[in-house]
Design a protein around this motif. Structure first.
Motif, PDB file in Angstrom:
ATOM      1  N   ASP A 172      95.179   3.668  28.618  1.00  9.01           N
ATOM      2  CA  ASP A 172      96.332   2.989  28.031  1.00  9.01           C
ATOM      3  C   ASP A 172      96.910   1.964  29.016  1.00  9.01           C
ATOM      4  O   ASP A 172      97.240   2.305  30.158  1.00  9.01           O
ATOM      5  CB  ASP A 172      97.396   4.016  27.646  1.00  9.01           C
ATOM      6  CG  ASP A 172      98.571   3.380  26.932  1.00  9.01           C
ATOM      7  OD1 ASP A 172      98.441   3.101  25.734  1.00  9.01           O
ATOM      8  OD2 ASP A 172      99.611   3.146  27.587  1.00  9.01           O
ATOM      9  N   TYR A 173      97.057   0.727  28.556  1.00  2.84           N
ATOM     10  CA  TYR A 173      97.554  -0.330  29.442  1.00  2.84           C
ATOM     11  C   TYR A 173      98.982  -0.074  29.903  1.00  2.84           C
ATOM     12  O   TYR A 173      99.301  -0.213  31.093  1.00  2.84           O
ATOM     13  CB  TYR A 173      97.471  -1.688  28.738  1.00  2.84           C
ATOM     14  CG  TYR A 173      98.230  -2.777  29.439  1.00  2.84           C
ATOM     15  CD1 TYR A 173      97.815  -3.253  30.682  1.00  2.84           C
ATOM     16  CD2 TYR A 173      99.375  -3.330  28.863  1.00  2.84           C
ATOM     17  CE1 TYR A 173      98.527  -4.252  31.342  1.00  2.84           C
ATOM     18  CE2 TYR A 173     100.081  -4.326  29.510  1.00  2.84           C
ATOM     19  CZ  TYR A 173      99.651  -4.785  30.754  1.00  2.84           C
ATOM     20  OH  TYR A 173     100.365  -5.762  31.406  1.00  2.84           O
ATOM     21  N   ASP A 174      99.864   0.294  28.982  1.00  2.00           N
ATOM     22  CA  ASP A 174     101.263   0.540  29.356  1.00  2.00           C
ATOM     23  C   ASP A 174     101.375   1.671  30.367  1.00  2.00           C
ATOM     24  O   ASP A 174     102.178   1.610  31.310  1.00  2.00           O
ATOM     25  CB  ASP A 174     102.109   0.849  28.116  1.00  2.00           C
ATOM     26  CG  ASP A 174     102.300  -0.361  27.218  1.00  2.00           C
ATOM     27  OD1 ASP A 174     102.248  -1.489  27.744  1.00  2.00           O
ATOM     28  OD2 ASP A 174     102.489  -0.179  26.003  1.00  2.00           O
ATOM     29  N   GLU A 175     100.563   2.703  30.188  1.00  2.00           N
ATOM     30  CA  GLU A 175     100.565   3.810  31.142  1.00  2.00           C
ATOM     31  C   GLU A 175     100.065   3.339  32.509  1.00  2.00           C
ATOM     32  O   GLU A 175     100.615   3.714  33.550  1.00  2.00           O
ATOM     33  CB  GLU A 175      99.687   4.953  30.631  1.00  2.00           C
ATOM     34  CG  GLU A 175      99.661   6.161  31.566  1.00  2.00           C
ATOM     35  CD  GLU A 175      98.711   7.249  31.107  1.00  2.00           C
ATOM     36  OE1 GLU A 175      98.626   8.285  31.800  1.00  2.00           O
ATOM     37  OE2 GLU A 175      98.024   7.063  30.078  1.00  2.00           O
ATOM     38  N   LEU A 177     100.261   0.327  33.722  1.00  5.67           N
ATOM     39  CA  LEU A 177     101.320  -0.503  34.300  1.00  5.67           C
ATOM     40  C   LEU A 177     102.420   0.368  34.903  1.00  5.67           C
ATOM     41  O   LEU A 177     102.911   0.110  36.010  1.00  5.67           O
ATOM     42  CB  LEU A 177     101.899  -1.408  33.205  1.00  5.67           C
ATOM     43  CG  LEU A 177     102.724  -2.615  33.625  1.00  5.67           C
ATOM     44  CD1 LEU A 177     101.895  -3.580  34.456  1.00  5.67           C
ATOM     45  CD2 LEU A 177     103.270  -3.326  32.392  1.00  5.67           C
ATOM     46  N   GLU A 178     102.773   1.426  34.200  1.00  2.00           N
ATOM     47  CA  GLU A 178     103.817   2.339  34.680  1.00  2.00           C
ATOM     48  C   GLU A 178     103.378   3.075  35.944  1.00  2.00           C
ATOM     49  O   GLU A 178     104.152   3.212  36.906  1.00  2.00           O
ATOM     50  CB  GLU A 178     104.167   3.345  33.584  1.00  2.00           C
ATOM     51  CG  GLU A 178     105.267   4.325  33.971  1.00  2.00           C
ATOM     52  CD  GLU A 178     105.595   5.306  32.861  1.00  2.00           C
ATOM     53  OE1 GLU A 178     106.360   6.250  33.124  1.00  2.00           O
ATOM     54  OE2 GLU A 178     105.085   5.144  31.730  1.00  2.00           O
ATOM     55  N   GLN A 232      96.400  -9.180  32.253  1.00  4.21           N
ATOM     56  CA  GLN A 232      96.794  -7.774  32.353  1.00  4.21           C
ATOM     57  C   GLN A 232      96.596  -7.242  33.771  1.00  4.21           C
ATOM     58  O   GLN A 232      97.442  -6.509  34.298  1.00  4.21           O
ATOM     59  CB  GLN A 232      96.006  -6.933  31.356  1.00  4.21           C
ATOM     60  CG  GLN A 232      96.426  -7.140  29.910  1.00  4.21           C
ATOM     61  CD  GLN A 232      95.563  -6.351  28.948  1.00  4.21           C
ATOM     62  OE1 GLN A 232      94.345  -6.262  29.107  1.00  4.21           O
ATOM     63  NE2 GLN A 232      96.183  -5.765  27.936  1.00  4.21           N
TER      64      GLN A 232
END
Length: 280
Positions: A172-175, A177-178, A232
């Motif tokens: 997961d990209y958002d994960e 990033l986090e 990204q």
């Protein structure tokens, strides 16, 4: 090559499943290593049918690591290094590179692959400035709470955090990033973040075609593998000063202030991008 099992007290090290390929062991085989099994070699052979450049990518990533660590130790004056998702020990590891420049350099390796853990513990036997922590990097709060990791960050001295070919194993990209942001937040001012990451430019070109086919082939073995766009990958350095030449394919990367001459045909299907950033 024949099977060369990794032993611990006379048995294959606890937790190593030799019937399923491991990211670390496939990479080891690509570099000519011996710490791999037939399941790893079979997947590697399948990958090579699609991407015969794979060993070139592996060697380019090791060259990038050597250049980055040498520059950080020699030019940036960094004496503390965290190699997150370090993989199996091979020629010229992070501690060897850093300590060749400065004998007082300290290195922390972090990985949770059972094969890597078995070897990582051996690093403690002959180098008192090298440590290994078996931890899941997708759980940054747990990693940062580890006494050895916390101790390296405690006094506010600059630290170089290396995440080579690691973050693209979080689906997961958002994960992703986090997770990257959590580690960056924990770094003292003056620290550096160095990343290499699998890239899909998404432009319909040769790299796009290559990695789309490659991802389909390996998804059974590595279901969380994610090739990301340059934008990204660049966003993983959010809030940091990305040093020249920016986030670029490894064939085009050079240390800040350096230069690289690249034949335009070399690395035309290079799917690995890298960059280094500074935390003010």
């Amino acid at each position: 090559m024949t099977d060369q099992p990794m032993y611990e007290s006379g048995l294959i090290a606890h937790g190593i499943d030799t019937t399923r390929p491991s990211v670390a062991r496939v990479y080891d085989y690509a570099l000519g290593g011996k710490d791999n099994y037939e399941s790893d070699r079979e997947l590697y052979r399948q990958i090579m049918k699609i991407a015969p450049e794979t060993p070139v990518w592996a060697r380019a990533n090791r060259l990038w690591l050597k250049q980055v660590i040498t520059w950080l130790a020699a030019e940036a004056g960094v004496r503390r290094f965290i190699d997150a998702g370090s993989g199996l020990p091979t020629v010229e590891n992070t501690h060897q590179i850093a300590q060749k420049v400065s004998t007082d350099a300290s290195v922390m390796y972090i990985d949770n692959d059972p094969s890597v853990v078995a070897h990582g513990r051996a690093l403690l036997l002959d180098n008192d400035r090298t440590q290994f922590t078996a931890a899941d990097l997708t759980k940054p709060d747990e990693v940062l709470a580890d006494p050895a990791v916390a101790g390296m960050l405690a006094d506010g001295q600059p630290v170089a955090l290396v995440m080579a070919l690691m973050l693209h194993h979080i689906a997961d990209y958002d994960e992703t990033l986090e997770i990257a942001g959590r580690y960056v937040d924990a770094l003292p001012p003056g620290s550096y973040l160095a990343i290499t990451h699998a890239c899909n430019p998404g432009d319909g070109g040769p790299v796009d075609v290559l990695v789309t086919e490659l991802l389909e082939k390996v998804k059974g073995a590595f279901p969380t593998l994610a090739f990301r766009s340059v934008e990204q990958i660049s966003s993983l350095f959010h809030g940091l000063e990305v040093l020249e030449p920016g986030v670029v394919r490894l064939a085009d990367w050079h240390v800040p202030g350096g230069r690289v001459e690249v034949d335009p045909q070399v690395g035309i299907r290079d799917a690995i991008y890298g960059g280094v950033a500074h935390k003010a």
